[in-house]
Design a protein around this motif. Structure first.
Motif, short mmCIF file in Angstrom:
data_model
loop_
_atom_site.label_atom_id
_atom_site.label_comp_id
_atom_site.label_asym_id
_atom_site.label_seq_id
_atom_site.Cartn_x
_atom_site.Cartn_y
_atom_site.Cartn_z
N GLU A 167 0.82 -1.21 0.00
CA GLU A 167 0.00 0.00 0.00
C GLU A 167 0.86 1.26 0.00
O GLU A 167 0.55 2.24 -0.69
CB GLU A 167 -0.92 -0.02 1.22
CG GLU A 167 -2.02 -1.07 1.13
CD GLU A 167 -2.75 -1.25 2.45
OE1 GLU A 167 -2.40 -0.53 3.43
OE2 GLU A 167 -3.66 -2.09 2.52
N LEU A 168 1.95 1.24 0.77
CA LEU A 168 2.85 2.38 0.80
C LEU A 168 3.48 2.63 -0.56
O LEU A 168 3.63 3.78 -1.00
CB LEU A 168 3.94 2.16 1.86
CG LEU A 168 3.52 2.28 3.31
CD1 LEU A 168 4.63 1.77 4.24
CD2 LEU A 168 3.17 3.73 3.66
N ALA A 169 3.87 1.56 -1.24
CA ALA A 169 4.49 1.69 -2.55
C ALA A 169 3.49 2.19 -3.59
O ALA A 169 3.82 3.05 -4.42
CB ALA A 169 5.08 0.35 -2.99
N ARG A 170 2.29 1.68 -3.55
CA ARG A 170 1.28 2.06 -4.54
C ARG A 170 0.70 3.44 -4.29
O ARG A 170 0.12 4.06 -5.19
CB ARG A 170 0.17 1.02 -4.56
CG ARG A 170 0.62 -0.35 -5.04
CD ARG A 170 -0.51 -1.35 -5.18
NE ARG A 170 -1.24 -1.58 -3.95
CZ ARG A 170 -2.45 -1.13 -3.69
NH1 ARG A 170 -3.11 -0.41 -4.61
NH2 ARG A 170 -3.04 -1.38 -2.54
N ALA A 171 0.85 3.95 -3.06
CA ALA A 171 0.30 5.26 -2.72
C ALA A 171 0.90 6.37 -3.57
O ALA A 171 0.26 7.40 -3.79
CB ALA A 171 0.53 5.56 -1.24
#
Length: 253
Positions: free
Chosen positions: A148-152
């Motif tokens: 989720e952090l990467a895709r944010a």
């Protein structure tokens, strides 16, 4: 030796768990390793134990030969599936910790990696008692947060397709940047020319998916086994750490 397989499109014959494959040589090598696909064993070419087999045989059982002791064989084959799952989790944790975006949870990822690594160092009895499902649940929560952090950081990131049934889906040229495809069924999906940059494909089933011309640059948690099970070509863009499968370059790919 340890795992079973059934006669199918992936395997040319049946084999029970604990029964030696008929292609196994005396020196433990595969007699048809260079021609597995041509001989009807594509399932073997996409299997990855993440180093668990070597760890079990060389470390857990100190190099003992399963062929000389039925009891050693029984215990070794019971431990191997546990070790394989733990090693797979270690691979994912290492991948997650290396992501620049994982800064807020990097310490948690490293602690989890250390805990799983300690489990792999246990003896046969200890490994047999490991609650792998509980370990997976704890680790998967962290991996999901890392994804989720990467895709944010992806503008207009793709939809949540986690666990979606996309078998045979027509996704040619689809914009799947930053999509959550964890556990999605993409068997035989048409992904020609699709943009999968920074998509999370943890556990996604890419068997026979058509990736010709697709962009998988920066794809999250993409494994070599997933690529090996799919179809692609010279135009498929891959993360630098992964190799282009040899069978992609043949006329039958």
């Amino acid at each position: 030796m340890a795992l079973p397989f059934a006669r199918s499109a992936d395997f040319a014959m049946d084999k029970d768990a604990g029964e030696p494959c008929r292609k196994l040589l005396a020196d433990f090598r595969c007699g048809i390793h260079a021609d597995l696909r041509r001989n009807g064993f594509p399932g073997c070419t996409v299997f990855d134990c993440f180093g668990a087999g070597q760890k079990v045989s060389r470390k857990t059982f100190s190099g003992r030969d399963w062929r000389g002791d039925p009891e050693v064989a029984r215990r070794m084959f019971a431990v191997f599936p546990v070790m394989r799952q733990l090693h797979e989790l270690l691979w994912y944790l290492d991948q997650a910790a290396a992501m620049p975006s994982s800064g807020p949870i990097r310490d948690e990822l490293r602690r989890a990696s250390g805990e799983v690594d300690r489990l792999t160092g246990g003896g046969p009895g200890e490994l047999a008692e490991v609650d792998v499902q509980a370990v997976r649940e704890r680790v998967n929560g962290l991996l999901s947060r890392a994804g989720e952090l990467a895709r944010a950081g992806v503008p207009g990131r793709g939809k949540n397709r986690r666990g979606a049934d996309l078998m045979g889906a027509r996704l040619k040229g689809a914009d799947l940047r930053g999509a959550d495809l964890r556990g999605a069924y993409l068997i035989a999906a048409d992904l020609r020319g699709a943009d999968l940059r920074v998509a999370d494909v943890t556990g996604a089933d890419l068997r026979d998916a058509d990736l010709r011309g697709a962009d998988l640059t920066g794809c999250l948690f993409l494994t070599q086994a997933q690529l090996d099970s799919a179809r692609g070509d010279a135009a498929t863009r891959l993360p630098p750490a992964l190799a282009r499968p040899a069978h992609w370059m043949t006329p039958t790919a």
